[in-house]
Motif scaffolding. Structure first.
Motif, PDB file in Angstrom:
ATOM      1  N   LYS A  37       0.749  -1.217   0.028  1.00 22.31           N
ATOM      2  CA  LYS A  37       0.048   0.027  -0.103  1.00 22.31           C
ATOM      3  C   LYS A  37       0.842   1.182   0.094  1.00 22.31           C
ATOM      4  CE  LYS A  37      -1.930   1.196   3.656  1.00 22.31           C
ATOM      5  NZ  LYS A  37      -3.000   1.484   4.804  1.00 22.31           N
ATOM      6  N   ARG A  44      -6.111   5.757  -0.236  1.00 20.19           N
ATOM      7  CA  ARG A  44      -6.135   5.176   0.918  1.00 20.19           C
ATOM      8  C   ARG A  44      -7.401   4.544   1.424  1.00 20.19           C
ATOM      9  NH1 ARG A  44      -1.905   8.985   2.358  1.00 20.19           N
ATOM     10  NH2 ARG A  44      -0.126   7.934   2.565  1.00 20.19           N
ATOM     11  N   ILE A  72      -8.196   2.059  -0.933  1.00 18.34           N
ATOM     12  CA  ILE A  72      -7.667   0.567  -0.623  1.00 18.34           C
ATOM     13  C   ILE A  72      -8.183  -0.096   0.653  1.00 18.34           C
ATOM     14  CG2 ILE A  72      -5.480  -0.542  -0.129  1.00 18.34           C
ATOM     15  CD1 ILE A  72      -4.237   1.664  -1.904  1.00 18.34           C
ATOM     16  N   CYS A 116      -2.287  -4.588  -2.620  1.00 22.98           N
ATOM     17  CA  CYS A 116      -1.907  -3.736  -1.453  1.00 22.98           C
ATOM     18  C   CYS A 116      -2.108  -4.274   0.081  1.00 22.98           C
ATOM     19  CB  CYS A 116      -2.809  -2.401  -1.294  1.00 22.98           C
ATOM     20  SG  CYS A 116      -2.257  -1.263  -2.701  1.00 22.98           S
TER      21      CYS A 116
END
Length: 78
Positions: free
Chosen positions: A4, A36, A39, A75
């Motif tokens: 990530k 973020r 993800i 990720c």
């Protein structure tokens, strides 16, 4: 460093190079936060079809078409 953070580190300079708005630190950080969140959750806050995201995905070892599912799976790798 996990995938990530590798992805975030790979996408940051690509975004800054392509978009004038990304030179504003606040706007850039809000965008990276949206990545973020995308993800880490099921909330799709960014378009994974963007060239910068696809380039960063390939750079960190992503294969095939970049999808939300593929990005999240990659990720989550260590």
């Amino acid at each position: 460093m996990g995938k990530k953070e590798e992805f975030i580190d790979a996408v940051r300079p690509k975004i800054v190079a392509k978009y004038d708005w990304a030179k504003d630190a606040g706007r850039l950080e809000r965008f990276l936060t949206a990545i973020r969140v995308t993800i880490e959750t099921d909330s799709n806050q960014v378009d994974v079809g963007g060239a910068s995201l696809v380039e960063a995905y390939r750079e960190i070892g992503g294969k095939g078409k970049l999808t939300y599912k593929a990005l999240r799976a990659l990720c989550r790798e260590a």
